[in-house]
Design an enzyme around this catalytic site. Structure first.
Site, PDB file in Angstrom:
ATOM      1  N   ASN A  10       1.115  -1.122   0.061  1.00  0.00           N
ATOM      2  CA  ASN A  10       0.112  -0.134   0.110  1.00  0.00           C
ATOM      3  C   ASN A  10       0.994   1.298   0.185  1.00  0.00           C
ATOM      4  O   ASN A  10       1.720   1.415   1.017  1.00  0.00           O
ATOM      5  CB  ASN A  10      -0.860  -0.017   1.287  1.00  0.00           C
ATOM      6  CG  ASN A  10      -1.632   1.205   1.485  1.00  0.00           C
ATOM      7  OD1 ASN A  10      -1.826   1.968   0.676  1.00  0.00           O
ATOM      8  ND2 ASN A  10      -2.051   1.414   2.839  1.00  0.00           N
ATOM      9  N   TRP A  11       1.119   1.958  -1.139  1.00  0.00           N
ATOM     10  CA  TRP A  11       1.951   2.959  -1.321  1.00  0.00           C
ATOM     11  C   TRP A  11       1.383   4.057  -0.622  1.00  0.00           C
ATOM     12  O   TRP A  11       2.203   5.217  -0.345  1.00  0.00           O
ATOM     13  CB  TRP A  11       2.201   3.250  -2.649  1.00  0.00           C
ATOM     14  CG  TRP A  11       3.118   1.952  -3.523  1.00  0.00           C
ATOM     15  CD1 TRP A  11       3.464   0.960  -3.074  1.00  0.00           C
ATOM     16  CD2 TRP A  11       3.378   2.102  -4.657  1.00  0.00           C
ATOM     17  NE1 TRP A  11       3.703   0.168  -3.906  1.00  0.00           N
ATOM     18  CE2 TRP A  11       3.781   0.988  -5.112  1.00  0.00           C
ATOM     19  CE3 TRP A  11       3.181   3.085  -5.858  1.00  0.00           C
ATOM     20  CZ2 TRP A  11       4.372   0.448  -6.275  1.00  0.00           C
ATOM     21  CZ3 TRP A  11       3.651   2.670  -7.106  1.00  0.00           C
ATOM     22  CH2 TRP A  11       4.370   1.599  -7.410  1.00  0.00           C
ATOM     23  N   LYS A  12       0.244   4.419  -0.310  1.00  0.00           N
ATOM     24  CA  LYS A  12      -0.477   5.720   0.202  1.00  0.00           C
ATOM     25  C   LYS A  12      -0.192   6.718  -0.271  1.00  0.00           C
ATOM     26  O   LYS A  12      -0.008   6.551  -1.521  1.00  0.00           O
ATOM     27  CB  LYS A  12      -0.009   5.576   1.898  1.00  0.00           C
ATOM     28  CG  LYS A  12       0.048   4.334   2.582  1.00  0.00           C
ATOM     29  CD  LYS A  12       0.005   4.574   4.105  1.00  0.00           C
ATOM     30  CE  LYS A  12      -0.120   3.184   4.762  1.00  0.00           C
ATOM     31  NZ  LYS A  12      -0.003   3.285   6.281  1.00  0.00           N
ATOM     32  N   HIS A  97      -9.406   1.087   5.089  1.00  0.00           N
ATOM     33  CA  HIS A  97      -8.232   1.278   5.744  1.00  0.00           C
ATOM     34  C   HIS A  97      -8.163   2.282   6.952  1.00  0.00           C
ATOM     35  O   HIS A  97      -9.030   3.151   7.199  1.00  0.00           O
ATOM     36  CB  HIS A  97      -7.055   1.908   4.938  1.00  0.00           C
ATOM     37  CG  HIS A  97      -5.820   1.708   5.187  1.00  0.00           C
ATOM     38  ND1 HIS A  97      -4.996   2.866   5.948  1.00  0.00           N
ATOM     39  CD2 HIS A  97      -4.766   1.021   5.208  1.00  0.00           C
ATOM     40  CE1 HIS A  97      -3.915   2.442   6.566  1.00  0.00           C
ATOM     41  NE2 HIS A  97      -3.469   1.259   5.946  1.00  0.00           N
ATOM     42  N   GLU A  99      -6.622   4.566   7.916  1.00  0.00           N
ATOM     43  CA  GLU A  99      -6.506   5.949   7.703  1.00  0.00           C
ATOM     44  C   GLU A  99      -7.678   6.514   7.334  1.00  0.00           C
ATOM     45  O   GLU A  99      -7.882   7.676   7.507  1.00  0.00           O
ATOM     46  CB  GLU A  99      -5.122   6.400   7.087  1.00  0.00           C
ATOM     47  CG  GLU A  99      -4.138   6.224   7.406  1.00  0.00           C
ATOM     48  CD  GLU A  99      -2.913   5.541   6.881  1.00  0.00           C
ATOM     49  OE1 GLU A  99      -2.834   5.648   5.610  1.00  0.00           O
ATOM     50  OE2 GLU A  99      -1.792   4.810   7.532  1.00  0.00           O
ATOM     51  N   GLU A 166      -5.278  -5.109  10.750  1.00  0.00           N
ATOM     52  CA  GLU A 166      -4.067  -4.077  10.904  1.00  0.00           C
ATOM     53  C   GLU A 166      -4.419  -3.224  12.187  1.00  0.00           C
ATOM     54  O   GLU A 166      -5.109  -2.231  12.168  1.00  0.00           O
ATOM     55  CB  GLU A 166      -4.370  -2.944   9.789  1.00  0.00           C
ATOM     56  CG  GLU A 166      -4.124  -3.734   8.364  1.00  0.00           C
ATOM     57  CD  GLU A 166      -3.499  -2.665   7.350  1.00  0.00           C
ATOM     58  OE1 GLU A 166      -2.578  -2.734   6.911  1.00  0.00           O
ATOM     59  OE2 GLU A 166      -4.311  -1.620   7.169  1.00  0.00           O
ATOM     60  N   GLY A 172       2.709   2.313  10.718  1.00  0.00           N
ATOM     61  CA  GLY A 172       3.622   3.393  10.402  1.00  0.00           C
ATOM     62  C   GLY A 172       4.220   3.716  11.701  1.00  0.00           C
ATOM     63  O   GLY A 172       4.761   4.909  11.737  1.00  0.00           O
ATOM     64  N   SER A 212       3.346  -2.016  10.271  1.00  0.00           N
ATOM     65  CA  SER A 212       5.026  -1.977  10.292  1.00  0.00           C
ATOM     66  C   SER A 212       5.642  -3.503  10.083  1.00  0.00           C
ATOM     67  O   SER A 212       6.627  -3.893  10.649  1.00  0.00           O
ATOM     68  CB  SER A 212       5.492  -1.848  11.839  1.00  0.00           C
ATOM     69  OG  SER A 212       4.850  -0.457  11.988  1.00  0.00           O
ATOM     70  N   GLY A 233       3.125  -1.242   4.223  1.00  0.00           N
ATOM     71  CA  GLY A 233       3.096   0.342   3.900  1.00  0.00           C
ATOM     72  C   GLY A 233       4.324   0.604   3.725  1.00  0.00           C
ATOM     73  O   GLY A 233       4.953   0.614   2.638  1.00  0.00           O
ATOM     74  N   GLY A 234       5.243   1.215   4.806  1.00  0.00           N
ATOM     75  CA  GLY A 234       6.594   1.997   4.533  1.00  0.00           C
ATOM     76  C   GLY A 234       7.614   0.996   3.792  1.00  0.00           C
ATOM     77  O   GLY A 234       8.124   1.407   2.864  1.00  0.00           O
TER      78      GLY A 234
HETATM   79  P1  PGA Z   1       2.952   0.281   7.690  1.00  0.00           P
HETATM   80  O1  PGA Z   1       1.578   0.262   7.025  1.00  0.00           O
HETATM   81  O2  PGA Z   1       3.419  -0.919   7.059  1.00  0.00           O
HETATM   82  O3  PGA Z   1       3.794   1.404   7.051  1.00  0.00           O
HETATM   83  O4  PGA Z   1       2.914   0.101   8.909  1.00  0.00           O
HETATM   84  C1  PGA Z   1       0.766  -0.685   6.831  1.00  0.00           C
HETATM   85  C2  PGA Z   1      -0.473  -0.194   6.333  1.00  0.00           C
HETATM   86  O5  PGA Z   1      -1.219   0.684   6.623  1.00  0.00           O
HETATM   87  O6  PGA Z   1      -1.326  -0.989   5.331  1.00  0.00           O
END
Ligand code: PGA
Length: 251
Positions: A10-12, A97, A99, A166, A172, A212, A233-234
């Protein structure tokens, strides 16, 4: 029942056009290397969907949206419908998600509408669920996850659904759930699916962990018998890290 590992990046709201295309090409090559052993997807920013779909063309890399509108079309400035994602070549979308839920204030009901709309308009869905830190501390983790699942999946055929667990406190933050914490909730989710949808859906649905996930912890997390993949994500923003996570899933 063996469920093929399913790793999605997930590149956000990251990467400019050139960077997105380069990374999509690199990940597409990795996806081809692990074809048949690990399923790989990316969810780029919507504006780069078209070139990323181009980069993935002819490879097994699945390109997903990060979100979709509750509506099919119309006067919804700034929104993007599931059918537009589909028309741009996406095969699925993330929905719910954390967010979207906690930064943009989307409700369980809006999430449910998005799941329906995405499926109706031809997209597979990765439904994200997870508890806040306070909810975990007060022992409400599965109560929250169960409510999110129940509202979003009521009356839904699960054949095109992935569930991503999640925990919000792990997203994050660098604070990853332990493999035991992830497996515990994953097994509760699978038991919930078994109770409400039956053995066949419970045995086949894939449940990803997200929060993470990194090259150093991926193998440990994936060792949980109910952890079928990762939503990253990251660590999905470089081919080196994402490739290492995919390698961990390939075993
Ligand atoms: P993260 O994000 O790996 O940066 O914690 C995961 C996600 O939000 O899907």
């Amino acid at each position: 029942m063996t469920r093929r590992p399913w790793i999605v990046g997930n590149w956000k709201m990251n990467l400019m056009r050139g960077e997105a295309i380069t990374l999509a090409r690199e990940v597409a090559a990795i996806a081809r290397d692990v074809e048949g052993r690990v399923d790989v997807g990316i969810a780029p920013p919507a504006i780069w969907l078209d070139p990323c779909v181009g980069a993935a063309d002819g490879t097994p890399l699945a390109v997903y949206g990060q979100n979709c509108s509750t509506a099919e079309k119309g006067a919804f400035t700034g929104d993007i419908s599931a059918s537009m994602y589909r028309d741009a070549g996406a095969v699925g979308t993330l929905v719910g998600h954390s967010e979207r839920r906690h930064v943009f204030g989307e409700t369980d009901e809006q999430t449910a509408t998005k799941v329906q709309r995405a499926l109706e308009l031809g997209l597979d869905v990765i439904l994200c669920v997870g508890e806040l830190l306070d909810e975990r501390r007060s022992g409400a983790t599965f109560e929250v996850v169960e409510r999110q699942l129940r509202v979003a999946l009521e009356g839904i055929d699960l054949s095109r659904i992935t569930i991503a667990y999640e925990p919000v406190w792990a997203i994050g933050t660098g604070e990853v759930a332990t493999p035991e914490q992830a497996q515990e909730v994953h097994s509760q989710i699978r038991a919930w699916v078994r109770e409400n949808y039956g053995d066949s859906d419970a045995d086949s649905i894939r449940i990803q962990y997200g929060g993470s996930a990194k090259p150093g912890n991926a193998a440990g997390l994936l060792a949980g018998p109910d952890v079928d993949g990762l939503l990253v994500g990251g660590a999905a923003l470089t081919a080196a890290d994402f490739g290492a996570i995919i390698s961990a899933a390939a075993g």
